[in-house]
Design an enzyme around this catalytic site. Structure first.
Site, short mmCIF file in Angstrom:
data_model
loop_
_atom_site.label_atom_id
_atom_site.label_comp_id
_atom_site.label_asym_id
_atom_site.label_seq_id
_atom_site.Cartn_x
_atom_site.Cartn_y
_atom_site.Cartn_z
N CYS A 2 -15.10 -63.04 6.32
CA CYS A 2 -14.28 -62.61 7.44
C CYS A 2 -13.01 -61.94 6.94
O CYS A 2 -12.52 -62.21 5.85
CB CYS A 2 -13.91 -63.81 8.30
N ARG A 27 -16.05 -56.20 3.81
CA ARG A 27 -16.26 -57.63 3.58
C ARG A 27 -17.48 -58.15 4.32
O ARG A 27 -17.99 -59.23 4.00
CB ARG A 27 -15.01 -58.41 3.99
N TRP A 74 -17.87 -62.99 10.24
CA TRP A 74 -19.22 -63.09 9.71
C TRP A 74 -19.73 -64.47 10.12
O TRP A 74 -19.19 -65.49 9.71
CB TRP A 74 -19.22 -62.93 8.20
N ASN A 98 -10.83 -67.78 8.50
CA ASN A 98 -11.86 -67.45 7.51
C ASN A 98 -12.17 -68.72 6.74
O ASN A 98 -11.27 -69.35 6.19
CB ASN A 98 -11.34 -66.36 6.57
N GLY A 99 -13.45 -69.10 6.69
CA GLY A 99 -13.84 -70.31 5.97
C GLY A 99 -14.76 -71.18 6.81
O GLY A 99 -15.37 -70.71 7.78
N GLU A 479 -31.98 -57.31 -10.86
CA GLU A 479 -30.91 -56.60 -10.17
C GLU A 479 -31.47 -55.45 -9.33
O GLU A 479 -31.03 -55.22 -8.19
CB GLU A 479 -29.89 -56.08 -11.18
N LYS A 483 -31.02 -55.12 -5.28
CA LYS A 483 -30.44 -53.95 -4.62
C LYS A 483 -31.36 -53.44 -3.52
O LYS A 483 -30.91 -53.08 -2.43
CB LYS A 483 -30.19 -52.83 -5.64
N GLU A 486 -31.29 -55.81 -0.57
CA GLU A 486 -30.02 -55.83 0.14
C GLU A 486 -29.87 -54.70 1.13
O GLU A 486 -29.40 -54.91 2.26
CB GLU A 486 -28.86 -55.74 -0.87
N HIS A 502 -49.10 -64.53 -15.11
CA HIS A 502 -48.99 -65.94 -14.78
C HIS A 502 -48.78 -66.16 -13.28
O HIS A 502 -48.16 -67.15 -12.87
CB HIS A 502 -47.85 -66.58 -15.58
N LYS A 602 -19.31 -59.03 1.67
CA LYS A 602 -18.92 -58.60 0.33
C LYS A 602 -18.39 -59.75 -0.49
O LYS A 602 -18.75 -59.93 -1.64
CB LYS A 602 -17.85 -57.50 0.45
#
Length: 607
Positions: A2, A27, A74, A98-99, A479, A483, A486, A502, A602
């Site tokens: 947030c 964010r 968020w 925020n939290g 990675e 990406k 996301e 495997h 973010k």
């Protein structure tokens, strides 16, 4: 997560509050709101979705006033609806948060037992009711906040406005960052310096447990025990221009193309070109005495740590334990006396990583941090600060922060090896020379942007994509898959190439593209053997290699991406570029929100 901004101003604040929220869109958020005070009233406007919806609401209804707070939310507790959007308010008090308030259920039951009606599903609303109750019982705003803060368990950054005190805002932080800004006849609160950049460059960072009362010309800070405290006022250096895309279509695209520059800037702080040596900041401990390293990070930063594990063990011959931050404390790790705990974070505020840092500090570990925000909480709590110099990263999917982290970690691994006596002078010089080649090689990799864009349509229809790599290219496979997930919302997984047989090979058919990272070198032939196993089962291969590798194994691939020939040390930095560009162009082809992908934030400031 947030974003918070508050202004005690001398002119109308609504537009400036919204402008501050726009600078914090990176964010991540799913609703937004503002609350101003005017003519003895709290005026609250909220909207679900993008900030444009809040702007439309303000155009319809307005929010006059020279003091106000604003928030991008968020969602954690409660769906992303206008009713759950901040600010939350009673008739006397408004608040943004925020939290996470971990004990909100018991607090809510207490409040509802007194007959109070809470209108949202959020954990945050209990705080505004607790403060309001104190005010109704005759407490001053200061005393109300002083009474409520100790009752909150969890993490919070708060900005609180009071109907009957139209020249006052109170802010507080515990586990989530909050910045105080000093203007000319105005004062500000913000989640970060970037939010306040056009308003002021003079800021101070509240420390854990601090709370602050701001008026138009003053800020009075109190520590966790309620005692007046002094905090250093610094120049932020944050630039409003940092949130401009320039000629690029998206922030992510801009940040991918900034990598040659920012990696060069970062390396300039860690290597001396004149004598080809690695240089670190002044150490207050004996690095040569470190016998074990514990690395902790989340997401993309975790993959940077995976690459660094190869370097640390190969160069310095020091064992490395590696953990995802969210799991680290809960496995009750054994930490060797005199060990080094290394934490990697873009923001320096990631809640899981910060909690792990404090756990290691309590266990007597020496703390090192690789962060992109040198004023962040992690940076301030470290024994050794290793800043990257990527500049503000606005796109939610990390790109330039990742390659700058790799640059710092490679330099640290080499220096560690030198002080341990495991790397000779000539070997150090060779490492430095290769690191200094990285920016030019990143530029060469970017030259293939159009080729990658042209092949994105081959990946965009897929439901599943696999990425393969060996050695340090294995973390790059992870990675690359992250990406793609996301920003394009395609399911993707990364695997060590030898692990295909495997289990994952059962997924291979003609509808599953397989992206193979295989620079020519000692692991090339083994990776190509695994690639052939994929092709034998109808898999469509995208091979990322250099000219030599493509000549040897590029035939019959669905597509190939040619990279410059590079030393294995810098291959992870260079091969980050094509996996970033591939994800970017696939997302563009699919029409997704590249810079603000759904459900993501973010900076993850809650556990």
């Amino acid at each position: 997560m947030c974003g918070i901004i508050g202004i005690v101003g001398k002119t109308q604040v609504a537009d400036r509050l919204v402008d501050g929220l726009k600078r914090m869109e990176y964010r991540g958020y799913d609703s937004a709101g503002v609350c101003t005070i005017d003519d003895g009233q709290l005026i609250r406007r909220r909207a679900q979705g993008k900030l444009s919806n809040l702007v439309a609401e303000l155009e319809r209804s307005g929010a006059p006033g020279e003091i106000g707070i604003a928030h991008t939310r968020w969602a954690t507790h409660g769906a992303p609806t206008a009713n759950n959007a901040h600010p939350h308010a009673t008739d006397r008090v408004a608040l943004v948060h925020n939290g996470i308030i971990e004990n909100f259920r018991e607090l809510r039951e207490e409040l509802e037992g007194e007959g109070r009606r809470l209108e949202s599903e959020t954990d945050s609303e209990v705080v505004v009711h607790l403060v309001s109750r104190e005010i109704e019982n005759g407490a001053s705003p200061h005393d109300a906040v002083r009474a409520v803060l100790p009752r909150l368990r969890g993490a919070f950054a708060l900005a609180i406005a009071f109907r009957d005190h139209p020249g006052l805002l109170i802010g507080a932080r515990l586990g989530s960052p909050l910045v105080v800004g000093y203007g000319e006849g105005e004062m500000y609160l913000g989640s970060d310096a970037l939010a306040l950049a056009p308003l002021t460059q003079d800021i101070c960072y509240l420390e854990e447990g601090d709370w602050v009362a701001i008026e138009r010309t003053s800020a009075t800070i109190y520590d966790a025990d309620g005692n007046p405290a002094e905090r250093e006022v610094t120049t932020s250096g944050a630039s409003a221009a940092a949130v401009e895309k320039g000629n690029y279509r998206h922030f992510m695209q801009k940040e991918i193309f900034e990598q040659p520059t920012v990696v060069a800037q970062t390396l300039a702080s860690y290597v001396r070109q004149a004598d080809e040596t690695v240089a670190l900041p002044q150490l207050d401990f004996d690095l040569s005495a470190i016998r074990r390293v514990t690395m902790v990070a989340c997401g993309t930063s975790y993959y940077a740590a995976m690459v660094a594990k190869y370097w640390f063990e190969q160069f310095a011959r020091v064992p490395v334990d590696l953990d995802v931050a969210s799991e680290f404390r809960y496995r009750d790790p054994v930490l060797e006396e005199g060990g080094l705990a290394l934490f990697i974070s873009q923001s320096g505020e990631t809640a899981d990583t910060l909690a792990a840092l404090r756990h290691c500090k309590a266990e007597g570990q020496t703390i090192a941090v690789v962060v992109n925000v040198p004023t962040s909480t992690m940076a301030r709590e470290a024994d050794l600060l290793l800043p990257t110099h990527a500049g503000p990263e606005i796109g939610v999917a990390s790109t330039k922060a990742f390659t700058c982290q790799l640059a710092v970690l490679a330099a640290l691994a080499a220096h560690f090896a030198v002080v341990k006596g495991k790397m000779s002078r000539s070997e150090e010089q060779e490492v430095v020379r290769h690191l200094l080649e990285a920016p030019a090689c990143l530029n060469a990799a970017l030259d293939h942007d159009e080729d990658i864009a042209a092949m994105a349509h081959l990946i965009a229809p897929a439901r599943d994509v696999l990425y393969l790599g060996r050695g340090p290219d294995f973390p790059l496979a992870l990675e690359g898959a992250l990406k793609l997930k996301e920003i394009s919302y395609i399911h993707a997984e990364g695997y060590a190439s030898g692990e295909m047989k495997h289990g994952p090979i059962a997924l291979i058919d003609e509808d599953v593209p397989v992206v193979v990272l295989a620079p020519s070198g000692p692991l090339f032939e083994k990776t190509v053997s695994n690639m052939e196993e994929v092709r034998a089962r109808g898999g469509k291969v995208v091979l990322i290699s250099d000219e030599e590798g493509l000549r040897s194994a590029g035939r019959d691939c669905m597509a190939t991406i040619c990279m410059p020939k590079v030393h294995p040390l810098i291959a992870p930095l260079v091969y980050a570029v094509p996996v970033q560009l591939l994800a970017y162009h696939v997302a563009v082809a699919k029409g997704t929100d590249v810079d603000q992908p759904r459900n993501l934030a973010k900076s993850v400031t809650v556990e």
